[in-house]
Design a protein around this motif. Structure first.
Motif, PDB file in Angstrom:
ATOM      1  N   ASP A  37       0.630  -1.259   0.126  1.00  0.00           N
ATOM      2  CA  ASP A  37      -0.058   0.216   0.086  1.00  0.00           C
ATOM      3  C   ASP A  37       1.015   1.368  -0.050  1.00  0.00           C
ATOM      4  OD1 ASP A  37       0.986  -0.155   2.582  1.00  0.00           O
ATOM      5  OD2 ASP A  37      -1.010   0.077   3.717  1.00  0.00           O
ATOM      6  N   GLU A  38       2.232   1.073  -0.002  1.00  0.00           N
ATOM      7  CA  GLU A  38       3.002   2.296  -0.093  1.00  0.00           C
ATOM      8  C   GLU A  38       3.468   2.517  -1.451  1.00  0.00           C
ATOM      9  OE1 GLU A  38       5.944   1.396   2.739  1.00  0.00           O
ATOM     10  OE2 GLU A  38       4.744   2.189   4.330  1.00  0.00           O
ATOM     11  N   THR A  39       3.082   1.526  -2.689  1.00  0.00           N
ATOM     12  CA  THR A  39       3.513   1.633  -3.872  1.00  0.00           C
ATOM     13  C   THR A  39       2.233   2.799  -4.491  1.00  0.00           C
ATOM     14  OG1 THR A  39       2.630  -0.544  -4.673  1.00  0.00           O
ATOM     15  CG2 THR A  39       4.846  -0.367  -3.954  1.00  0.00           C
ATOM     16  N   VAL A  40       2.539   3.166  -5.862  1.00  0.00           N
ATOM     17  CA  VAL A  40       1.485   3.795  -6.606  1.00  0.00           C
ATOM     18  C   VAL A  40       1.837   3.685  -8.022  1.00  0.00           C
ATOM     19  CG1 VAL A  40       2.946   5.871  -6.389  1.00  0.00           C
ATOM     20  CG2 VAL A  40       0.610   6.102  -6.489  1.00  0.00           C
ATOM     21  N   LEU A  41       0.770   3.772  -8.896  1.00  0.00           N
ATOM     22  CA  LEU A  41       0.949   3.939 -10.103  1.00  0.00           C
ATOM     23  C   LEU A  41       1.080   5.553 -10.430  1.00  0.00           C
ATOM     24  CD1 LEU A  41      -1.856   1.455 -11.358  1.00  0.00           C
ATOM     25  CD2 LEU A  41       0.712   1.201 -11.743  1.00  0.00           C
ATOM     26  N   THR A  42       2.031   6.110 -11.169  1.00  0.00           N
ATOM     27  CA  THR A  42       2.438   7.272 -11.108  1.00  0.00           C
ATOM     28  C   THR A  42       2.987   7.516 -12.622  1.00  0.00           C
ATOM     29  OG1 THR A  42       3.353   9.271 -10.271  1.00  0.00           O
ATOM     30  CG2 THR A  42       4.397   7.256 -10.015  1.00  0.00           C
ATOM     31  N   LYS A  43       2.873   9.112 -13.085  1.00  0.00           N
ATOM     32  CA  LYS A  43       3.649   9.364 -14.338  1.00  0.00           C
ATOM     33  C   LYS A  43       4.561  10.350 -13.772  1.00  0.00           C
ATOM     34  CE  LYS A  43      -0.178   8.625 -17.580  1.00  0.00           C
ATOM     35  NZ  LYS A  43      -1.034   9.353 -18.702  1.00  0.00           N
ATOM     36  N   ALA A  44       4.541  10.752 -12.340  1.00  0.00           N
ATOM     37  CA  ALA A  44       5.461  11.762 -12.045  1.00  0.00           C
ATOM     38  C   ALA A  44       6.949  11.626 -12.308  1.00  0.00           C
ATOM     39  CB  ALA A  44       5.576  11.392 -10.221  1.00  0.00           C
ATOM     40  N   MET A  45       7.398  10.315 -12.446  1.00  0.00           N
ATOM     41  CA  MET A  45       9.021  10.412 -12.658  1.00  0.00           C
ATOM     42  C   MET A  45       9.280  10.265 -14.130  1.00  0.00           C
ATOM     43  SD  MET A  45      10.178  10.960  -9.927  1.00  0.00           S
ATOM     44  CE  MET A  45      12.052  10.419  -9.381  1.00  0.00           C
ATOM     45  N   ARG A  51       4.496   1.606 -11.647  1.00  0.00           N
ATOM     46  CA  ARG A  51       4.350   1.383 -10.326  1.00  0.00           C
ATOM     47  C   ARG A  51       5.615   1.466  -9.552  1.00  0.00           C
ATOM     48  NH1 ARG A  51       0.663   0.106  -6.913  1.00  0.00           N
ATOM     49  NH2 ARG A  51      -0.569  -0.553  -8.553  1.00  0.00           N
ATOM     50  N   GLY A  52       5.878   2.394  -8.646  1.00  0.00           N
ATOM     51  CA  GLY A  52       6.849   2.582  -7.691  1.00  0.00           C
ATOM     52  C   GLY A  52       6.556   2.993  -6.475  1.00  0.00           C
ATOM     53  N   ALA A  53       7.680   3.242  -5.319  1.00  0.00           N
ATOM     54  CA  ALA A  53       7.264   3.790  -4.154  1.00  0.00           C
ATOM     55  C   ALA A  53       6.995   5.191  -4.082  1.00  0.00           C
ATOM     56  CB  ALA A  53       8.735   3.682  -3.459  1.00  0.00           C
ATOM     57  N   ARG A  54       5.918   5.556  -3.201  1.00  0.00           N
ATOM     58  CA  ARG A  54       5.634   6.883  -2.958  1.00  0.00           C
ATOM     59  C   ARG A  54       6.555   7.596  -2.414  1.00  0.00           C
ATOM     60  NH1 ARG A  54       0.068   8.911  -3.556  1.00  0.00           N
ATOM     61  NH2 ARG A  54      -0.618   6.817  -3.483  1.00  0.00           N
ATOM     62  N   ASN A  55       7.845   7.940  -2.968  1.00  0.00           N
ATOM     63  CA  ASN A  55       8.830   8.559  -2.136  1.00  0.00           C
ATOM     64  C   ASN A  55       8.636  10.146  -2.329  1.00  0.00           C
ATOM     65  OD1 ASN A  55       9.594   9.339  -4.819  1.00  0.00           O
ATOM     66  ND2 ASN A  55      11.681   8.291  -4.608  1.00  0.00           N
ATOM     67  N   ARG A  56       9.636  10.903  -1.515  1.00  0.00           N
ATOM     68  CA  ARG A  56       9.280  12.494  -1.690  1.00  0.00           C
ATOM     69  C   ARG A  56       9.279  12.992  -2.770  1.00  0.00           C
ATOM     70  NH1 ARG A  56      14.634  15.470   0.362  1.00  0.00           N
ATOM     71  NH2 ARG A  56      14.496  17.204  -1.227  1.00  0.00           N
ATOM     72  N   ALA A  57      10.082  12.523  -4.188  1.00  0.00           N
ATOM     73  CA  ALA A  57       9.984  13.158  -5.446  1.00  0.00           C
ATOM     74  C   ALA A  57       8.597  12.886  -5.821  1.00  0.00           C
ATOM     75  CB  ALA A  57      10.964  12.628  -6.212  1.00  0.00           C
ATOM     76  N   VAL A  58       7.996  11.729  -5.714  1.00  0.00           N
ATOM     77  CA  VAL A  58       6.654  11.511  -6.528  1.00  0.00           C
ATOM     78  C   VAL A  58       5.541  12.480  -5.739  1.00  0.00           C
ATOM     79  CG1 VAL A  58       4.996   9.583  -6.518  1.00  0.00           C
ATOM     80  CG2 VAL A  58       7.535   9.173  -7.157  1.00  0.00           C
ATOM     81  N   ARG A  59       5.649  12.423  -4.423  1.00  0.00           N
ATOM     82  CA  ARG A  59       4.655  12.977  -3.729  1.00  0.00           C
ATOM     83  C   ARG A  59       4.842  14.395  -4.287  1.00  0.00           C
ATOM     84  NH1 ARG A  59       6.766  10.087   0.662  1.00  0.00           N
ATOM     85  NH2 ARG A  59       8.092  11.860   1.491  1.00  0.00           N
ATOM     86  N   ALA A  60       5.869  15.120  -4.382  1.00  0.00           N
ATOM     87  CA  ALA A  60       6.010  16.703  -4.691  1.00  0.00           C
ATOM     88  C   ALA A  60       5.707  16.769  -6.007  1.00  0.00           C
ATOM     89  CB  ALA A  60       7.550  16.965  -4.270  1.00  0.00           C
ATOM     90  N   ILE A  61       6.077  15.945  -6.934  1.00  0.00           N
ATOM     91  CA  ILE A  61       5.630  16.269  -8.339  1.00  0.00           C
ATOM     92  C   ILE A  61       3.932  15.809  -8.532  1.00  0.00           C
ATOM     93  CG2 ILE A  61       5.739  15.203 -10.722  1.00  0.00           C
ATOM     94  CD1 ILE A  61       8.777  14.467  -9.888  1.00  0.00           C
ATOM     95  N   GLU A  62       3.501  15.007  -7.886  1.00  0.00           N
ATOM     96  CA  GLU A  62       2.109  14.717  -7.968  1.00  0.00           C
ATOM     97  C   GLU A  62       1.224  15.807  -7.346  1.00  0.00           C
ATOM     98  OE1 GLU A  62       1.406  11.149  -6.391  1.00  0.00           O
ATOM     99  OE2 GLU A  62       1.548   9.929  -8.280  1.00  0.00           O
ATOM    100  N   ALA A  63       1.652  16.489  -6.333  1.00  0.00           N
ATOM    101  CA  ALA A  63       1.070  17.546  -5.602  1.00  0.00           C
ATOM    102  C   ALA A  63       1.102  18.904  -6.526  1.00  0.00           C
ATOM    103  CB  ALA A  63       1.723  17.778  -4.148  1.00  0.00           C
TER     104      ALA A  63
END
Length: 123
Positions: A37-45, A51-63
């Protein structure tokens, strides 16, 4: 996965966690410690869905609400991802992994392959 009815699986994460992998130590550590539940499908990076870890970079870019299309997003984040990799800063790297990442137990690719071969139905 086969026991749960799957007809196929992807096992790239298991190999990313091995000693032979080019993944950074931070990436291998994240694979072993990131809960499903700490992984996420994202286009952020990269600008592509992964799918990857929801780390600081992913959170900031998505926000930010702004993600460029591939390959531009990949190029943009590549500016800091390369430096983060050299410094082993997992919070700023692309930490790709599947939901079952913590199940990766093999320390070598040979061990992972042997475990997979032993569990193939009909073998």
């Amino acid at each position: 996965a086969f026991a749960l009815g799957a007809s196929g699986v992807q096992v790239g994460t298991a190999f990313l966690a091995t000693a032979e992998s080019a993944a950074t130590a931070a990436h291998r550590d994240a694979i072993r410690t990131t809960a499903a539940d700490e992984t996420v499908l994202t286009k952020a990076m990269s600008g592509r869905l992964a799918r990857g870890a929801r780390n600081r970079a992913v959170r900031a870019i998505e926000a930010s609400g702004t993600i460029a299309p591939f390959p531009m997003q990949n190029w943009l984040t590549g500016r800091f991802r390369a430096a983060a990799g050299e410094q082993n800063l997992g919070e700023l790297q692309s930490l790709w992994m599947g939901q079952a990442a913590p199940l990766a137990r093999g320390t070598t690719a040979a061990e992972v392959f042997a475990e997979l071969a032993a569990g193939v139905p009909g073998r």
